[in-house]
Design a protein around this motif. Sequence first.
Motif, short mmCIF file in Angstrom:
data_model
loop_
_atom_site.label_atom_id
_atom_site.label_comp_id
_atom_site.label_asym_id
_atom_site.label_seq_id
_atom_site.Cartn_x
_atom_site.Cartn_y
_atom_site.Cartn_z
N ARG A 171 31.53 2.65 56.63
CA ARG A 171 32.19 2.19 57.80
C ARG A 171 32.40 3.40 58.80
NH1 ARG A 171 34.91 -2.68 57.44
NH2 ARG A 171 35.87 -3.11 59.61
N PRO A 172 32.06 3.27 59.95
CA PRO A 172 32.19 4.26 60.96
C PRO A 172 33.49 4.43 61.01
CG PRO A 172 31.64 2.14 61.91
CD PRO A 172 31.40 1.94 60.41
N PRO A 173 34.03 5.58 61.53
CA PRO A 173 35.51 6.13 61.68
C PRO A 173 35.88 5.45 62.95
CG PRO A 173 34.20 7.90 62.51
CD PRO A 173 33.06 6.83 61.68
N ALA A 174 37.07 4.84 63.07
CA ALA A 174 37.99 4.44 64.00
C ALA A 174 37.90 4.94 65.28
CB ALA A 174 39.42 3.96 63.61
N ARG A 175 37.83 4.28 66.33
CA ARG A 175 37.55 4.93 67.91
C ARG A 175 39.07 5.32 68.00
NH1 ARG A 175 34.71 2.37 73.01
NH2 ARG A 175 35.53 3.93 74.26
N VAL A 176 39.05 6.53 68.58
CA VAL A 176 40.60 7.15 69.04
C VAL A 176 40.46 6.81 70.88
CG1 VAL A 176 42.21 9.02 69.44
CG2 VAL A 176 40.76 8.67 67.42
N VAL A 177 41.30 6.12 71.23
CA VAL A 177 41.45 5.83 72.58
C VAL A 177 42.81 6.38 73.12
CG1 VAL A 177 42.03 3.91 74.40
CG2 VAL A 177 40.52 3.71 72.38
N GLU A 178 42.55 7.31 74.06
CA GLU A 178 43.72 8.11 74.88
C GLU A 178 44.19 7.27 75.88
OE1 GLU A 178 43.07 12.19 75.63
OE2 GLU A 178 41.70 12.40 73.99
N ARG A 179 45.54 6.97 75.89
CA ARG A 179 46.27 6.22 76.90
C ARG A 179 46.86 7.26 77.88
NH1 ARG A 179 44.67 1.06 76.53
NH2 ARG A 179 44.36 0.37 74.66
#
Length: 125
Positions: free
Chosen positions: A103-111
Amino acid sequence: MFGINGPEFILLLIIGLLVIGPSRLPEYTQKLANIVKEVRRMASGAREQIKEEVGIDIDDVDWKKYDPRQYDPRRIIKEALLEDDSKPVSAGAPAAVANANERPPARVVERLPAGEAAPFDSEAT
């Protein structure tokens, strides 16, 4: 031969005898034989010309390789769906293929913090 079976051929011969007549029938038969010989000669000449120009023999060509039916999208999708994905990946496979089952790593979204304006570049447009 042209989709004509035995009884139809005999019927055509009888009609030919009646229309042409027995006196002219040998002459027309000879003309038909000459036409068939000429067509055969032209076909063999075309085959030899292709062989000389292209350098291959038509009988040696693998025509299945050029069959457009092998590119039928329904068949391709069916084979892809029925393909077994649980095959082990070899040790020499590239990393992308070796890690395809992981499974690919979870995407990190900067807010942005609340109230802060988004960056804007006026020269970008």
